[in-house]
Design a protein around this motif. Structure first.
Motif, PDB file in Angstrom:
ATOM      1  N   UNK A  20      95.010 -32.128  52.908  1.00 47.07           N
ATOM      2  CA  UNK A  20      95.046 -30.986  53.826  1.00 47.07           C
ATOM      3  C   UNK A  20      96.094 -31.239  54.902  1.00 47.07           C
ATOM      4  N   UNK A  21      96.754 -30.182  55.338  1.00 48.18           N
ATOM      5  CA  UNK A  21      97.778 -30.279  56.382  1.00 48.18           C
ATOM      6  C   UNK A  21      97.235 -29.708  57.684  1.00 48.18           C
ATOM      7  N   UNK A  22      97.472 -30.432  58.761  1.00 47.28           N
ATOM      8  CA  UNK A  22      96.993 -30.017  60.080  1.00 47.28           C
ATOM      9  C   UNK A  22      98.206 -29.844  60.993  1.00 47.28           C
ATOM     10  N   UNK A  23      98.295 -28.685  61.628  1.00 51.65           N
ATOM     11  CA  UNK A  23      99.422 -28.427  62.516  1.00 51.65           C
ATOM     12  C   UNK A  23      99.184 -29.091  63.866  1.00 51.65           C
ATOM     13  N   UNK A  24      99.393 -30.393  63.909  1.00 42.55           N
ATOM     14  CA  UNK A  24      99.194 -31.199  65.125  1.00 42.55           C
ATOM     15  C   UNK A  24      99.780 -32.577  64.839  1.00 42.55           C
ATOM     16  N   UNK A  25     100.064 -33.354  65.886  1.00 42.61           N
ATOM     17  CA  UNK A  25     100.600 -34.700  65.672  1.00 42.61           C
ATOM     18  C   UNK A  25      99.561 -35.601  64.988  1.00 42.61           C
ATOM     19  N   UNK A  26     100.042 -36.624  64.309  1.00 42.83           N
ATOM     20  CA  UNK A  26      99.148 -37.573  63.639  1.00 42.83           C
ATOM     21  C   UNK A  26      98.184 -38.206  64.640  1.00 42.83           C
ATOM     22  N   UNK A  27      98.641 -38.399  65.878  1.00 37.96           N
ATOM     23  CA  UNK A  27      97.767 -39.024  66.881  1.00 37.96           C
ATOM     24  C   UNK A  27      96.520 -38.180  67.143  1.00 37.96           C
ATOM     25  N   UNK A  28      96.645 -36.858  67.066  1.00 38.18           N
ATOM     26  CA  UNK A  28      95.484 -35.986  67.290  1.00 38.18           C
ATOM     27  C   UNK A  28      94.513 -36.074  66.114  1.00 38.18           C
ATOM     28  N   UNK A  29      95.052 -36.085  64.908  1.00 32.94           N
ATOM     29  CA  UNK A  29      94.191 -36.210  63.728  1.00 32.94           C
ATOM     30  C   UNK A  29      93.515 -37.583  63.740  1.00 32.94           C
ATOM     31  N   UNK A  30      94.279 -38.603  64.108  1.00 31.95           N
ATOM     32  CA  UNK A  30      93.729 -39.970  64.136  1.00 31.95           C
ATOM     33  C   UNK A  30      92.566 -40.078  65.119  1.00 31.95           C
ATOM     34  N   UNK A  31      92.716 -39.421  66.274  1.00 29.90           N
ATOM     35  CA  UNK A  31      91.649 -39.461  67.282  1.00 29.90           C
ATOM     36  C   UNK A  31      90.361 -38.846  66.722  1.00 29.90           C
ATOM     37  N   UNK A  32      90.503 -37.770  65.947  1.00 28.62           N
ATOM     38  CA  UNK A  32      89.321 -37.108  65.371  1.00 28.62           C
ATOM     39  C   UNK A  32      88.659 -37.943  64.278  1.00 28.62           C
ATOM     40  N   UNK A  33      89.391 -38.933  63.769  1.00 25.82           N
ATOM     41  CA  UNK A  33      88.884 -39.766  62.663  1.00 25.82           C
ATOM     42  C   UNK A  33      88.457 -41.160  63.107  1.00 25.82           C
ATOM     43  N   UNK A  34      88.821 -41.526  64.322  1.00 24.68           N
ATOM     44  CA  UNK A  34      88.622 -42.927  64.741  1.00 24.68           C
ATOM     45  C   UNK A  34      87.824 -43.087  66.021  1.00 24.68           C
ATOM     46  N   UNK A  35      87.213 -42.005  66.494  1.00 22.68           N
ATOM     47  CA  UNK A  35      86.353 -42.095  67.678  1.00 22.68           C
ATOM     48  C   UNK A  35      85.022 -41.404  67.368  1.00 22.68           C
TER      49      UNK A  35
END
Lengths: 152, 152
Positions: free
Chosen positions: B8-23
């Motif tokens: 899936x593609x998310x229109x946001x920086x990788x850092x934002x996706x990472x935050x949703x997956x790692x906190x």
């Protein structure tokens, strides 16, 4: 060999889900509006995908291997993207708990490529569209389908 | 061994996706509100699922195997449904074409059981929830998740 499998429940009789899977009009209502051909065993169905301007961006030709009323639909991919050719797609229906369960499978992928991950997500979105069509009378077939990544 | 894979593609920086997956807060925003534990390598995260009345209906304990900022998150299932124990779940991130692509995998299923088809569809729905959280600030985590069949 790798497979994509999904399971979704539709609050409608199996006959309604079967109609959406075994007729040109039904398929055009949830997968792609540009669906043509003959939905009968031994015949082929053509699914084409277009961009908003109407330009063709891809398509598949499926041979119908099986159509068992209210029970199962099975296709073999005759033409389309190289990764899809020879793969098989099936929809098995079962009424349970006041809904029709659709067990979807796209089998015989030669490799678990990244394109398969795209297609798995895309099939899920189209199965939600199938449910909307059968339950509410309107799906989101291409070109009005939910886009999921940079490949569409 | 069988796998579920989605893209899936998310229109946001990788850092934002990472935050949703790692906190814990991020995970509670798209998968299940009842997320507790410690999101660090070697520690465990607990995901619980409740019905609308608040009764627990299931849950998973994941050991965090890897957290590489803006790149990858990987877990191993320590407890939960029998079919899940020992399986591994990963999210790989890559920025491309103005979006962050999330390559999701749930590997090491011993058999391609019907429950796997349910989970594949359910993961797709939760990845759409992840995208909504990152792009718009609100996902649909359990118990407000999209229900897909008679198993939830």
């Amino acid at each position: 060999m790798s497979s994509i499998v999904h399971r979704i429940g539709i609050h409608a009789p199996a006959s309604s889900a079967y109609r959406a899977l075994s007729t040109i009009e039904g398929l055009a209502g949830w997968w792609t509006r540009d669906t043509t051909g003959t939905a009968s065993v031994g015949e082929c169905i053509n699914f084409k995908f277009r961009d908003p301007a109407g330009k063709e961006i891809g398509g598949f030709e499926m041979e119908v291997l099986e159509q068992s009323p209210d029970d199962k639909v099975r296709w073999k991919v005759r033409s389309g993207p190289a990764e899809w050719i020879g793969t098989q797609i099936s929809f098995s229906l079962a009424e349970q708990d006041g809904m029709t369960l659709v067990l979807f499978a796209h089998r015989e992928w030669r490799e678990e490529v990244e394109f398969m991950a795209h297609c798995s997500m895309k099939w899920a979105v189209f199965l939600l569209s199938l449910r909307d069509l059968v339950e509410r009378g309107a799906g989101q077939p291409a070109p009005d389908d939910v886009k999921i990544d940079n490949w569409n």
